[in-house]
Design a protein around this motif. Structure first.
Motif, short mmCIF file in Angstrom:
data_model
loop_
_atom_site.label_atom_id
_atom_site.label_comp_id
_atom_site.label_asym_id
_atom_site.label_seq_id
_atom_site.Cartn_x
_atom_site.Cartn_y
_atom_site.Cartn_z
N GLY A 75 0.98 -1.28 0.13
CA GLY A 75 -0.07 -0.11 0.02
C GLY A 75 0.81 1.13 -0.04
O GLY A 75 1.92 1.21 0.59
N PHE A 76 0.58 2.16 -0.73
CA PHE A 76 1.29 3.47 -0.83
C PHE A 76 0.34 4.66 -0.84
O PHE A 76 -0.58 4.75 -1.41
CB PHE A 76 1.81 3.42 -2.28
CG PHE A 76 3.20 4.33 -2.23
CD1 PHE A 76 2.80 5.72 -2.02
CD2 PHE A 76 4.43 3.81 -2.67
CE1 PHE A 76 4.19 6.60 -2.13
CE2 PHE A 76 5.40 4.73 -2.90
CZ PHE A 76 5.41 5.91 -2.64
N VAL A 77 0.85 5.26 0.18
CA VAL A 77 0.12 6.84 0.50
C VAL A 77 0.97 7.91 0.30
O VAL A 77 2.01 8.14 0.90
CB VAL A 77 -0.49 6.97 1.77
CG1 VAL A 77 -1.13 8.14 2.09
CG2 VAL A 77 -1.64 5.67 2.01
N LEU A 145 -5.11 0.47 2.32
CA LEU A 145 -5.42 -0.46 3.41
C LEU A 145 -6.17 -1.69 2.76
O LEU A 145 -6.28 -2.88 3.26
CB LEU A 145 -5.97 0.03 4.60
CG LEU A 145 -4.54 0.73 5.38
CD1 LEU A 145 -5.38 1.48 6.66
CD2 LEU A 145 -3.62 -0.12 6.26
N ILE A 146 -7.17 -1.24 1.92
CA ILE A 146 -8.24 -2.12 1.73
C ILE A 146 -7.76 -3.42 0.79
O ILE A 146 -8.14 -4.62 0.71
CB ILE A 146 -9.40 -1.57 0.67
CG1 ILE A 146 -10.52 -2.41 1.11
CG2 ILE A 146 -9.03 -1.43 -0.48
CD1 ILE A 146 -11.73 -1.62 0.70
N HIS A 178 -1.91 -0.06 15.29
CA HIS A 178 -2.27 -0.76 16.50
C HIS A 178 -3.09 -1.87 16.23
O HIS A 178 -3.08 -2.89 16.47
CB HIS A 178 -2.57 0.25 17.62
CG HIS A 178 -2.68 -0.82 18.95
ND1 HIS A 178 -1.73 -1.15 19.35
CD2 HIS A 178 -3.86 -1.14 19.73
CE1 HIS A 178 -2.07 -2.09 20.71
NE2 HIS A 178 -3.28 -1.86 20.59
N LYS A 179 -4.41 -1.48 15.50
CA LYS A 179 -5.40 -2.40 15.18
C LYS A 179 -5.08 -3.44 14.16
O LYS A 179 -5.44 -4.60 14.34
CB LYS A 179 -6.56 -1.41 14.91
CG LYS A 179 -7.90 -2.47 14.68
CD LYS A 179 -9.34 -1.64 14.81
CE LYS A 179 -10.31 -2.59 14.49
NZ LYS A 179 -11.18 -2.55 15.46
N LEU A 180 -4.42 -3.09 13.03
CA LEU A 180 -4.23 -3.77 11.98
C LEU A 180 -2.98 -4.55 12.18
O LEU A 180 -2.59 -5.69 11.39
CB LEU A 180 -4.51 -3.08 10.67
CG LEU A 180 -5.81 -2.38 10.46
CD1 LEU A 180 -5.69 -1.76 9.05
CD2 LEU A 180 -6.85 -3.30 10.36
N GLY A 181 -1.80 -3.87 12.79
CA GLY A 181 -0.67 -4.42 12.79
C GLY A 181 -0.03 -4.44 11.53
O GLY A 181 1.08 -5.42 11.44
N VAL A 182 -0.24 -3.72 10.69
CA VAL A 182 0.68 -3.66 9.18
C VAL A 182 1.85 -3.15 9.20
O VAL A 182 2.11 -2.02 9.88
CB VAL A 182 -0.14 -2.62 8.23
CG1 VAL A 182 0.43 -3.04 6.85
CG2 VAL A 182 -1.92 -3.21 8.13
#
Lengths: 260, 259
Positions: A75-77, A145-146, A178-182
């Motif tokens: 993923g890139f932002v 993230l999707i 924190h939630k996704l841990g990516v």
């Protein structure tokens, strides 16, 4: 985890050379450096946008050096969001799912789940041009993230957001990480941002990695003239950063989920 | 009331002179033909066929231009390479050379005695005094309008849009068709309209390469040469009206899409 060995990128007038990195799964890794250091080029090279002149990249144990960008699941932002202006917020977020030809109900479900996570459900029908900077960045995050990325690359995600919303967005990024841990690599030139978000920090200067370590190691024990000069601050600012470091250290000591 | 500066007033006056210069001959010609004469002219199958052929051949030329010119425009907008300036200048050459000279140049390549002419003749396509000749003459002289406009359109699309699309799983083709092309389409449409309109009005190159079958611009000239001003005028008026209607319709469609 991501492992980079002797990465070498040549863009004619600019070169990244001898980059070695080892980033753990779930780590929030900061790349800190002055303007023109090559931070964005490094991220784009990891994402597969620039071909490497030399070196190798492994992602979760698999070598991806020769993989094109669309096969890496990274993923890139970008700093200024780069939302697709001809698509609605919902279409921006579901872009990758539609490319993969996922079923309509699945797309709806994933988009609404992601929108809820980022608290942007009310924006789904809007056109990106009508959003504020903070909202645009959340949409860009949702879009990245999707794809359930193996790695999330954030290129100065807070610098185009006004100071009022920057704190909120920073908190949001912490919460989501924190939630996704990516595993996340976040590029910035902002020291506070680096200390507040990063598990570890790498300093990049003139296309080379100058030091990798914890915030304390970087700011208190610079290993080179370059890092010492780059992290040099006036007394007041230094005091503030040190106090941030102390707070972070103590909160980490009490609870490893300090990020929230 | 808004007070205008002396400079603005002077510029308005100068601008009005040039606008009048553009409009006056067209309006004079349109209004000096009676509606009955125009209807009689339009009822002539020779005139109708010529106008239709102009519109049709220019449309075919524009379609070929879209298929071959848009990829070139994209490359010129995205890539930096040695000789790029030379290629850009080459594309614009048809705008500056006399179109009769362009027609002769095309004849030297697509004429029956020359290599491409022979090659196409072998598969049953002839250019001299044939519709394909009209199409390539129109294509040659009007292509720069499409390529230049499309190139500017692609330049305005942030290349990082494509990079993001790639990270989201799009192949280079998908990034082009789903991101760059839709974002540049207004410029491509504007360039296509210009190319089409320029094609319809082409005279010099078509005259050399394919006098027959007769397009409207050739018919106007032939009637002027053979019968004089009175007989050529209604055809010219009809050609102008057709161009105007097509041009304004497409502009209208374009602006509605934007809204």
């Amino acid at each position: 985890m991501i492992k980079i060995k002797e990465l070498w990128v040549n863009l004619g007038d600019f070169e990244l050379e001898g980059i070695d990195l080892d980033i753990q799964k779930g780590e929030y890794f900061i790349i800190l450096g002055p303007t023109g250091a090559g931070k964005t080029v490094l991220l784009e090279s990891i994402a597969g946008i620039y071909p490497l002149k030399g070196g190798k990249i492994w992602l979760d144990g698999r070598e991806v050096t020769r993989f094109p960008a669309e096969k890496r699941r990274i993923g890139f932002v970008y700093q200024d969001y780069v939302l697709f202006p001809h698509l609605s917020v919902k279409e921006n977020i579901s872009f990758s799912l539609k490319l993969r030809k996922e079923r309509g109900e699945e797309v709806e479900e994933k988009v609404s789940r992601m929108a809820e996570l980022l608290r942007i459900s009310h924006l789904l029908g809007r056109n990106p041009a009508t959003l504020s900077g903070g909202e645009k960045q959340k949409v860009a995050l949702a879009r990245a993230l999707i794809i359930e990325p193996n790695l999330l690359l954030l290129d100065e995600p807070l610098s185009a957001v006004d100071p009022q919303n920057r704190q909120d967005l920073q908190r949001e990024i912490k919460r989501i990480h924190h939630k996704l841990g990516v595993t996340t690599i976040h590029v910035t030139h902002d020291f506070e941002e680096a200390i507040s978000l990063g598990d570890r920090i790498a300093v990049l200067g003139e296309g080379k990695l100058r030091q990798v370590g914890t915030a304390e190691q970087i700011f208190c024990y610079p290993e080179s003239e370059f890092v010492a000069q780059f992290t040099q601050l006036n007394q007041a600012k230094r005091e503030m950063l040190l106090s941030m470091l102390r707070v972070k250290k103590s909160s980490q000591g009490e609870d490893s989920s300090w990020a929230i | 009331m808004k007070v205008r500066s002396g400079m603005t007033i002077t510029f308005i006056a100068l601008g009005s002179i040039i606008l009048l210069f553009l409009l006056l001959p067209l309006l004079k010609m349109i209004f000096s033909s009676s509606s009955q004469t125009l209807i009689d002219t339009l009822l002539s199958s020779e005139v109708r066929d010529a106008i239709w052929l102009s519109v049709y051949a220019a449309l075919v030329a524009t379609t070929i231009g879209l298929f071959l010119g848009v990829p070139l425009a994209y490359l010129l907008a995205r890539l930096d390479f040695g000789g790029k300036r030379i290629i850009e200048s080459l594309i614009d050459i048809p705008i500056v050379v006399p179109h009769s000279a362009a027609g002769i140049a095309l004849l030297f390549v697509f004429g029956e005695k020359f290599f491409l002419g022979k090659a196409f003749h072998a598969i049953g396509i002839d250019f001299v005094d044939a519709t394909p000749g009209i199409v390539i003459a129109m294509l040659f002289v009007s292509l720069p309008f499409l390529v230049d406009s499309a190139k500017e359109g692609f330049r305005k699309v942030d290349p990082r849009m494509e990079k993001v699309a790639r990270t989201l799983g799009a192949s280079p083709w998908q990034a082009f068709f789903k991101i760059s092309l839709p974002l540049a389409w207004r410029s491509i449409l504007a360039g296509s309209i210009m190319m089409w309109a320029r094609g319809i009005s082409e005279f010099g190159a078509v005259l050399i390469l394919a006098y027959h079958p007769m397009v409207a611009s050739i018919l106007v000239w032939e009637r002027f040469e053979t019968y004089g001003l009175y007989w050529s005028r209604p055809v010219a008026v009809l050609l102008i009206l057709v161009c105007l209607i097509l041009f304004l319709s497409f502009r209208f469609i374009g602006s509605r899409e934007k809204a």
